[in-house]
Write a protein that holds these residues in place. Sequence first.
Motif, short mmCIF file in Angstrom:
data_model
loop_
_atom_site.label_atom_id
_atom_site.label_comp_id
_atom_site.label_asym_id
_atom_site.label_seq_id
_atom_site.Cartn_x
_atom_site.Cartn_y
_atom_site.Cartn_z
N ILE A 211 46.51 73.46 35.97
CA ILE A 211 46.11 72.70 37.15
C ILE A 211 45.52 73.62 38.21
O ILE A 211 46.07 74.69 38.49
CB ILE A 211 47.30 71.93 37.75
CG1 ILE A 211 47.88 70.95 36.72
CG2 ILE A 211 46.89 71.18 39.01
CD1 ILE A 211 49.19 70.31 37.16
N GLY A 212 44.41 73.21 38.81
CA GLY A 212 43.81 73.96 39.90
C GLY A 212 43.79 73.14 41.17
O GLY A 212 43.42 71.96 41.15
N LEU A 213 44.25 73.72 42.27
CA LEU A 213 44.27 73.04 43.56
C LEU A 213 43.38 73.76 44.56
O LEU A 213 43.48 74.98 44.73
CB LEU A 213 45.70 73.00 44.12
CG LEU A 213 46.79 72.34 43.25
CD1 LEU A 213 48.14 72.49 43.93
CD2 LEU A 213 46.47 70.88 42.99
N VAL A 214 42.51 73.00 45.21
CA VAL A 214 41.76 73.53 46.35
C VAL A 214 42.64 73.25 47.57
O VAL A 214 42.73 72.12 48.05
CB VAL A 214 40.38 72.87 46.50
CG1 VAL A 214 39.66 73.43 47.72
CG2 VAL A 214 39.55 73.08 45.25
N GLY A 215 43.33 74.28 48.05
CA GLY A 215 44.35 74.10 49.07
C GLY A 215 43.96 74.62 50.44
O GLY A 215 42.83 75.05 50.66
N VAL B 107 42.35 70.81 34.97
CA VAL B 107 42.48 69.65 35.85
C VAL B 107 42.46 70.19 37.28
O VAL B 107 43.29 71.00 37.66
CB VAL B 107 43.80 68.89 35.60
CG1 VAL B 107 43.94 67.75 36.60
CG2 VAL B 107 43.86 68.37 34.18
N ILE B 108 41.47 69.75 38.06
CA ILE B 108 41.26 70.32 39.39
C ILE B 108 41.24 69.22 40.44
O ILE B 108 40.70 68.14 40.21
CB ILE B 108 39.93 71.11 39.45
CG1 ILE B 108 39.97 72.26 38.44
CG2 ILE B 108 39.66 71.65 40.85
CD1 ILE B 108 38.65 73.01 38.29
N SER B 109 41.82 69.51 41.62
CA SER B 109 41.79 68.50 42.68
C SER B 109 41.74 69.14 44.06
O SER B 109 42.21 70.27 44.26
CB SER B 109 43.00 67.58 42.59
OG SER B 109 44.11 68.14 43.24
N LEU B 110 41.17 68.40 44.99
CA LEU B 110 41.27 68.73 46.40
C LEU B 110 42.64 68.26 46.87
O LEU B 110 43.19 67.31 46.33
CB LEU B 110 40.18 68.03 47.20
CG LEU B 110 38.74 68.17 46.71
CD1 LEU B 110 37.80 67.34 47.58
CD2 LEU B 110 38.31 69.62 46.69
#
Length: 231
Positions: free
Chosen positions: A4-8, A78-81
């Motif tokens: 998982i990738g998060l744009v934090g 899987v990436i999300s803002l």
Amino acid sequence: MKKIGLVGGTGPESTLMYYKELNSRIDSLTGEKAMPDIAIESVNFRRAWEYVCNKDYDALSEYLAEKVRCLEAGGCEVISLTAVTMHVVFDEIVKKSNTKLSLVSIPKAVAEETVARGLKKIGLLGTIFTMEEDYMKNDLLEAGVEVFVPEKSERELIAKRIFEELEKGIVKESTLAEFVQIINKMKERDGIEGIILGCTELPLLLNSGNCPLPCLDAVEIHIKNLIELAV
């Protein structure tokens, strides 16, 4: 399990929430046998917020797309803002990042949940941009759901409380009372059947236990969606 990738960092409090919930829930879901690999690309919140305030959406989308590309390069699938407001440039991010991976949309996930609950009239709370722009409303309107926002003075109050308090992790009973009053006014004025917590910091203040109407927590809905895709 997919990485998982998060744009934090937009803001830090919601990023912490995503990180903690993804770890604890997947650990529980797997019977304490696995936790997810998670990478976080944290943005300069002040820089991103300045782009939003100036409506410099081209610069904002490029800045966030750069973060998405970094996550993809690091093996994230899987990436999300981690902020609703940043979804104002979601479509542009998808185009500029050229990602073929799952970039998960908060507005789409919330619209699907609203329809699944059979709600036809919904209230929307969030930052001033989320309440006044269309990016959080489009999927709902396409699904035949009427969307209502507070009056101008109420929107300004909500935005002020989010920016000056919730973004910093400050939760006050007085602010909760203000928000509950606004929701009750919308119920009487617009006939709303539920309320969308359309800012990732709002669950720090409002929840199903203290909200006068059924609330759709954008973070909760989004996290469930991310877990389904990752696991």
